[in-house]
Design a protein around this motif. Sequence first.
Motif, PDB file in Angstrom:
ATOM      1  N   ASP A 292      -3.586   7.640   5.186  1.00 36.06           N
ATOM      2  CA  ASP A 292      -3.800   7.369   3.762  1.00 36.06           C
ATOM      3  C   ASP A 292      -3.315   5.966   3.386  1.00 36.06           C
ATOM      4  O   ASP A 292      -3.893   5.326   2.508  1.00 36.06           O
ATOM      5  CB  ASP A 292      -3.080   8.412   2.911  1.00 36.06           C
TER       6      ASP A 292
ATOM      7  N   GLN B 150      -5.672   3.166   1.705  1.00 39.13           N
ATOM      8  CA  GLN B 150      -5.297   2.414   0.509  1.00 39.13           C
ATOM      9  C   GLN B 150      -5.460   0.915   0.742  1.00 39.13           C
ATOM     10  O   GLN B 150      -5.916   0.179  -0.153  1.00 39.13           O
ATOM     11  CB  GLN B 150      -3.841   2.733   0.131  1.00 39.13           C
TER      12      GLN B 150
ATOM     13  N   LEU C 215       1.352   4.277  -3.008  1.00 37.12           N
ATOM     14  CA  LEU C 215       1.236   5.722  -2.806  1.00 37.12           C
ATOM     15  C   LEU C 215       2.506   6.445  -3.233  1.00 37.12           C
ATOM     16  O   LEU C 215       2.457   7.562  -3.768  1.00 37.12           O
ATOM     17  CB  LEU C 215       0.917   6.023  -1.342  1.00 37.12           C
TER      18      LEU C 215
ATOM     19  N   ALA D 109       0.834  -1.208   0.000  1.00 36.94           N
ATOM     20  CA  ALA D 109       0.000   0.000   0.000  1.00 36.94           C
ATOM     21  C   ALA D 109       0.864   1.253   0.000  1.00 36.94           C
ATOM     22  O   ALA D 109       0.605   2.220  -0.738  1.00 36.94           O
ATOM     23  CB  ALA D 109      -0.936  -0.009   1.207  1.00 36.94           C
TER      24      ALA D 109
END
Length: 471
Positions: free
Chosen positions: A65, A69, A54, A50
């Motif tokens: 975040d 994700q 990003l 993840a």
Amino acid sequence: MPIFPPKPVVTSWDVFDTLVARFTPHPHDVFHTVEKSQNFPSFVRRRMDAQAGLDRRGAPYVLYDIYRQMVAEGMAADEARVLLRAELAAERNQLFPIRRNVARVDPLDLIISDMYLSPEMISAVLFETCDLHTHRPIIRSNWGKNTGTIWPLVLNEYVIRRHVGDNPNSDVEIPSMFKIACELVQDSRLTPWEMKLHELGLGQLGLIQREVRLRTIPPDAGRFHAAVVGPYLTILACFAMHLVHRFGADAEFAFLSRSSDELCRVFVSMFPDIPTRSVNISRRLAGDEHMASMFAVGITPATVFVDMVGTGRSFFRFSESTGNPGRALILFAFLEGVLSGTERKKARKRQEAGRFTHVFNIEAAGKQWPFEHLLQAHYPPVSRAGLDLRSGGIVRVFGEAELDRVEANLVAWKSAAVTEFVRTARQRGLTDPGDAPVNAAMDNALQAILTDKDIMEPFTSFAAREQMDPA
């Protein structure tokens, strides 16, 4: 023409591995801790995937975040919340301050980090872990230092006298391109001694000693400090384990003060179930029959007397005047080279009778001095004592102080480092690796100390005492 106020002149600081460190140096170890504690076998892979996604996207992000994700990639939202909390808890448990860098931070300095934690989370680390209770709000970015995009904005508002960090690229090479003076600090890396412990199969002990070093080392650390948080702490932990290996958990132990006081502290913390006491059998008290009988109270046939360094003279004077109580004497370092021929024969007879043993034999007189410097106590010798037979309480009277102010401060720091070692070992856990690694570590540690003459440099009182009052 408008008049502008001068720009503030500040030092800027990186955070992770500069002001704080993790117990396990690799940051991904936190993910493995979460995976194990939460019984979530795919967590490490999914967490790293993840974040990598990003990074490829290139937009700024924080920890929340990353978990969003993971939810977008199929993780249940409730699971993600539990895992997020577990990661933050594991991160907090791992972190501790790098004290000598923290001590240099001014409240008006800038804190600049490329970490994925939010600014509020990083600030909480500085408050709670570093006791930096008055620092300014931090500058946090994902790649601002690494790419250099943050520095023009910083330099537009501040004059940076120096940037301090651990990363050769983002904390030195990149800011240097903007004519910023940089200081590379890599205290968080393992020292050669800590790496040696890993090679000997004592990796956990190496990490514990690294944490103690980073928590306690002062800005002006010298060879004495390095020897304490390196070989000396290794000897205390490994000799404590060696005693149980050799004599068994059913033994009782009496540690001879003052040189064995810190060994006793470590032993009690590691083996609190084994009966342990300290005994003030100094060379001046051993020949006093009244004093000897007082300190013999409570000694049983299972008692093993322990001393860090010596000839055994004082102990056997004590032993003979009290009817040979106890089981045996063990010396970590036996100074056979100090004894006369007749005394050596007596020592060998006691060894043959099972009354005396040692771990190492130092045959050259004076070679032991660097080791003895590390054993100095923070209180003066005991000159006399009184015993309350009803309660068992001993009231000790102390002689004259032997250390000057500089020496006393060093010994007080050493005592604090031992306290930190006990606390850290209890928190992190220290298992017994067995005879071979322990014996190898003790041997390496003693040799490292005996060959480091610079340990003695601050201690002029010791040399004077040995030369003028050797008895």
